[in-house]
Design a protein around this motif. Structure first.
Motif, mmCIF file in Angstrom:
data_model
loop_
_atom_site.group_PDB
_atom_site.id
_atom_site.type_symbol
_atom_site.label_atom_id
_atom_site.label_comp_id
_atom_site.label_asym_id
_atom_site.label_seq_id
_atom_site.Cartn_x
_atom_site.Cartn_y
_atom_site.Cartn_z
ATOM 1 N N ASN A 122 -10.958 10.213 21.700
ATOM 2 C CA ASN A 122 -11.060 10.393 20.240
ATOM 3 C C ASN A 122 -12.476 10.044 19.750
ATOM 4 O OD1 ASN A 122 -10.038 10.788 17.593
ATOM 5 N ND2 ASN A 122 -9.626 8.592 17.376
ATOM 6 N N LYS A 123 -12.722 10.287 18.505
ATOM 7 C CA LYS A 123 -13.991 9.958 17.838
ATOM 8 C C LYS A 123 -15.179 10.705 18.441
ATOM 9 C CE LYS A 123 -12.593 5.323 16.356
ATOM 10 N NZ LYS A 123 -13.029 4.029 15.872
ATOM 11 N N HIS B 37 -6.623 0.952 22.719
ATOM 12 C CA HIS B 37 -7.353 -0.262 22.410
ATOM 13 C C HIS B 37 -7.452 -0.332 20.892
ATOM 14 C CE1 HIS B 37 -11.249 -2.196 21.568
ATOM 15 N NE2 HIS B 37 -10.814 -3.022 22.485
ATOM 16 N N ILE B 38 -7.436 -1.533 20.346
ATOM 17 C CA ILE B 38 -7.517 -1.641 18.885
ATOM 18 C C ILE B 38 -8.785 -0.951 18.381
ATOM 19 C CG2 ILE B 38 -8.613 -3.950 18.941
ATOM 20 C CD1 ILE B 38 -6.603 -4.435 16.466
ATOM 21 N N ASP B 39 -8.652 -0.205 17.292
ATOM 22 C CA ASP B 39 -9.774 0.488 16.655
ATOM 23 C C ASP B 39 -10.106 1.851 17.287
ATOM 24 O OD1 ASP B 39 -10.968 -0.295 14.321
ATOM 25 O OD2 ASP B 39 -12.948 -0.419 15.256
ATOM 26 N N ALA B 40 -9.394 2.222 18.344
ATOM 27 C CA ALA B 40 -9.696 3.506 18.995
ATOM 28 C C ALA B 40 -9.230 4.680 18.135
ATOM 29 C CB ALA B 40 -9.036 3.573 20.365
ATOM 30 N N GLY B 41 -8.330 4.387 17.180
ATOM 31 C CA GLY B 41 -7.871 5.454 16.280
ATOM 32 C C GLY B 41 -6.396 5.779 16.426
ATOM 33 N N LYS B 42 -5.618 4.803 16.885
ATOM 34 C CA LYS B 42 -4.184 5.051 17.065
ATOM 35 C C LYS B 42 -3.487 5.350 15.730
ATOM 36 C CE LYS B 42 -0.629 2.247 18.043
ATOM 37 N NZ LYS B 42 0.162 1.254 18.747
ATOM 38 N N THR B 43 -3.803 4.553 14.727
ATOM 39 C CA THR B 43 -3.160 4.764 13.420
ATOM 40 C C THR B 43 -3.541 6.130 12.865
ATOM 41 O OG1 THR B 43 -3.445 2.395 13.083
ATOM 42 C CG2 THR B 43 -2.790 3.682 11.164
ATOM 43 N N THR B 44 -4.827 6.437 12.913
ATOM 44 C CA THR B 44 -5.291 7.720 12.383
ATOM 45 C C THR B 44 -4.637 8.882 13.130
ATOM 46 O OG1 THR B 44 -7.395 6.587 12.074
ATOM 47 C CG2 THR B 44 -7.393 8.959 11.697
ATOM 48 N N SER C 31 -11.349 14.628 17.413
ATOM 49 C CA SER C 31 -11.637 13.622 16.411
ATOM 50 C C SER C 31 -10.482 13.626 15.418
ATOM 51 C CB SER C 31 -12.949 13.970 15.699
ATOM 52 O OG SER C 31 -13.013 13.257 14.493
ATOM 53 N N ALA C 32 -9.647 12.584 15.525
ATOM 54 C CA ALA C 32 -8.464 12.519 14.650
ATOM 55 C C ALA C 32 -8.900 12.466 13.191
ATOM 56 C CB ALA C 32 -7.633 11.296 15.000
ATOM 57 N N PHE C 33 -9.956 11.704 12.950
ATOM 58 C CA PHE C 33 -10.450 11.475 11.608
ATOM 59 C C PHE C 33 -10.955 12.769 10.969
ATOM 60 C CE2 PHE C 33 -14.018 9.753 8.951
ATOM 61 C CZ PHE C 33 -13.221 9.048 8.076
ATOM 62 N N ASP D 31 -16.756 12.834 17.081
ATOM 63 C CA ASP D 31 -17.725 13.091 16.008
ATOM 64 C C ASP D 31 -18.689 11.931 15.794
ATOM 65 O OD1 ASP D 31 -15.302 11.662 15.047
ATOM 66 O OD2 ASP D 31 -16.482 11.535 13.192
ATOM 67 N N ARG D 32 -18.423 10.787 16.439
ATOM 68 C CA ARG D 32 -19.270 9.612 16.170
ATOM 69 C C ARG D 32 -20.578 9.667 16.942
ATOM 70 N NH1 ARG D 32 -16.839 3.825 16.757
ATOM 71 N NH2 ARG D 32 -19.082 3.439 16.736
HETATM 72 P P1 GDP Z 1 -6.326 1.664 15.500
HETATM 73 O O1 GDP Z 1 -6.727 0.236 15.410
HETATM 74 O O2 GDP Z 1 -6.410 2.161 16.903
HETATM 75 O O3 GDP Z 1 -5.029 1.987 14.854
HETATM 76 O O4 GDP Z 1 -7.491 2.503 14.763
HETATM 77 P P2 GDP Z 1 -7.529 3.215 13.339
HETATM 78 O O5 GDP Z 1 -6.791 4.490 13.368
HETATM 79 O O6 GDP Z 1 -7.160 2.232 12.293
HETATM 80 O O7 GDP Z 1 -9.048 3.577 13.253
HETATM 81 C C1 GDP Z 1 -10.058 2.586 13.268
HETATM 82 C C2 GDP Z 1 -11.239 3.093 12.480
HETATM 83 O O8 GDP Z 1 -11.786 4.236 13.143
HETATM 84 C C3 GDP Z 1 -10.860 3.562 11.076
HETATM 85 O O9 GDP Z 1 -11.916 3.207 10.219
HETATM 86 C C4 GDP Z 1 -10.757 5.057 11.220
HETATM 87 O O10 GDP Z 1 -11.043 5.736 10.021
HETATM 88 C C5 GDP Z 1 -11.792 5.342 12.279
HETATM 89 N N1 GDP Z 1 -11.492 6.548 13.053
HETATM 90 C C6 GDP Z 1 -10.331 6.894 13.632
HETATM 91 N N2 GDP Z 1 -10.450 8.057 14.278
HETATM 92 C C7 GDP Z 1 -11.719 8.465 14.113
HETATM 93 C C8 GDP Z 1 -12.465 9.607 14.533
HETATM 94 O O11 GDP Z 1 -11.969 10.519 15.209
HETATM 95 N N3 GDP Z 1 -13.763 9.649 14.167
HETATM 96 C C9 GDP Z 1 -14.360 8.658 13.422
HETATM 97 N N4 GDP Z 1 -15.635 8.802 13.114
HETATM 98 N N5 GDP Z 1 -13.687 7.600 13.005
HETATM 99 C C10 GDP Z 1 -12.394 7.499 13.335
#
Ligand code: GDP
Length: 410
Positions: A135-136, A18-25, A261-263, A138-139
């Motif tokens: 993912n995430k 889903h968008i924002d789930a952290g795919k890019t990270t 947590s990818a981040f 840590d949030r």
């Molecule tokens: P995409 O839309 O799925 O590609 O998501 P992004 O990788 O761009 O991540 C969306 C936002 O979530 C960005 O601000 C990332 O820094 C943040 N993010 C991604 N992974 C994590 C994680 O594991 N923990 C936290 N706290 N933030 C994350």
């Protein structure tokens, strides 16, 4: 790839999210670790990740490539870009068609959203096995078990945790590995120190036992030998369990669940290990089907010695290289400089140079072997969805009805 990479060592995968789930990270982390394992990333201190990624982002080649080749533990992982937006349903289908497995990524806070459900259904349609990464962790508000329930309830998927998290939010420290029976604590480099069963904290012992039991039950249901042992209360070794998980995953009987947590660099290397362990190689999937000129159905097997067949799955205009046609070779070998037949268009075509896209470089290769993915420069008449094959043995591979060719600037 050289012929050193045997078919069992190839993984053609994509990340569905889903968008924002952290795919890019997550993709960036994957490329970082796989690059690092090959000494592509340059530095070894704690800030290496960011330095390397900033550079990559500036160059803009990391994630925009339709398929990026990386190496992890002696396996070649082709990471195929799958769009995460619901508007790109056709694009998602197009990429699902050519990959052998996916990582389904969910946010530990947001969980299953309508978009994730859509993409999940598409993977179901194409029978693509998945491993789940929550993912995430840590949030604030991260809830592994809530997301797990949502996957089971909303997606009706047999999601089976292979790990359970130790803590959540800013208390997320690591995981308990239910296959290896140990606790793993992550540092900022994602290199977990692992401890034995006795080191699993006292307060986590009950949760660990409960979920270990759940894992054994679910996997045993898919495997007779294991079921016998399980019922007789015999010890099931980690290796046996892993093999049974792999087989059940390939058949989509279960969906192994990991978290991290990818981040924060937690759990991504374990995710890569799981891609290698549990997702299929090109020989683990059924042979591709197609139609012969006389209308008969036929199959092509993933062997270099079989007749060449390939599917074009994405066409992009590259600033430096011109028109790039991304292909997946299903059988035989695609040779640079050779003549091939576009059976969808009934046109003979010359194969120009063939490139493999890595995170930080392009590699010119002489051929693509079966099971492999790469890009051909300058195939004039080929569009997304076309079959390429040898003229003597024409076949049109089962493809999705692509409504229109896509030409986008990379
Ligand atoms: P995409 O839309 O799925 O590609 O998501 P992004 O990788 O761009 O991540 C969306 C936002 O979530 C960005 O601000 C990332 O820094 C943040 N993010 C991604 N992974 C994590 C994680 O594991 N923990 C936290 N706290 N933030 C994350």
């Amino acid at each position: 790839m050289t012929k050193n990479t045997s078919l069992e060592h190839i993984r053609n995968i994509g990340i569905m999210a889903h968008i924002d789930a952290g795919k890019t990270t997550t993709s960036e982390r994957i490329l970082f670790y796989t690059g690092k394992s090959h000494k592509i990333g340059e530095v070894h201190d704690g800030n290496a990740t960011m330095d390397w990624m900033e550079q990559e982002q500036e160059r803009g080649i990391t994630i925009t490539s339709a398929a990026t080749t990386t190496i992890w533990r002696n396996h070649m992982i082709n990471l195929i870009d799958t769009p995460g937006h619901v508007d790109f349903t056709v694009e998602v289908e197009r990429s699902l068609r050519i990959l052998d497995g996916t990582i389904a990524l969910f946010c530990a806070v947001g969980g299953v959203e309508p978009q994730s459900e859509n993409v999940w259904r598409q993977a179901e349609k194409y029978n693509v096995p998945s491993i789940v990464f929550i993912n995430k962790m840590d949030r604030a508000g991260a809830d592994f078990f809530k997301v797990l329930d949502a996957i089971k309830d909303d997606l009706k998927a047999e999601a089976v945790p292979l790990v359970i998290p130790i803590g959540a939010g800013d208390q997320f420290e690591g995981i308990i590995d239910l296959v290896e029976d140990c606790a793993v604590y992550y540092d900022e480099k994602d290199s977990g120190a692992s401890y034995h069963e006795e080191a699993i904290p006292e307060e986590w012992q009950d949760t660990y036992k409960e979920w270990k039991q759940y894992l054994l039950e679910r996997v045993s249901e898919t495997n007779e030998e294991l079921l016998e042992k399980f019922c007789a209360d015999e010890k099931i070794e980690a290796n046996e369990l892993r093999t049974a998980i792999r087989e059940a995953t390939h058949l989509r009987h279960i969906f192994p669940v990991l978290c991290g947590s990818a981040f924060k660099n937690k759990g991504v290397q374990r995710l890569l290990d799981s891609v290698v362990y549990y997702l299929p190689s090109p020989i683990d999937i059924p042979p591709v089907k197609g139609i012969l000129p006389d209308g008969e159905e036929a199959e092509r097997t993933p062997k270099d010695s079989d007749k060449m067949s390939a599917l074009a799955f994405k066409v992009v205009a590259d600033k430096h290289m011109g028109k790039l046609t991304y292909v997946r070779v299903y059988s035989g070998t695609l040779e640079s400089g050779s003549y091939i037949y576009n059976s969808t268009k009934d046109k003979k075509q010359r194969v120009g140079r063939i490139v493999r896209m890595h995170a930080n470089r392009q590699e010119i290769v002489e051929q693509l072997y079966c099971g492999d993915i790469g890009a051909v420069i300058g195939l004039s008449d080929t569009v997304t969805g076309d079959t390429l094959c040898s003229e003597e043995h024409p076949i049109v591979l089962e493809a999705i009805d692509f409504p229109e060719p896509v030409l986008s600037m990379a």
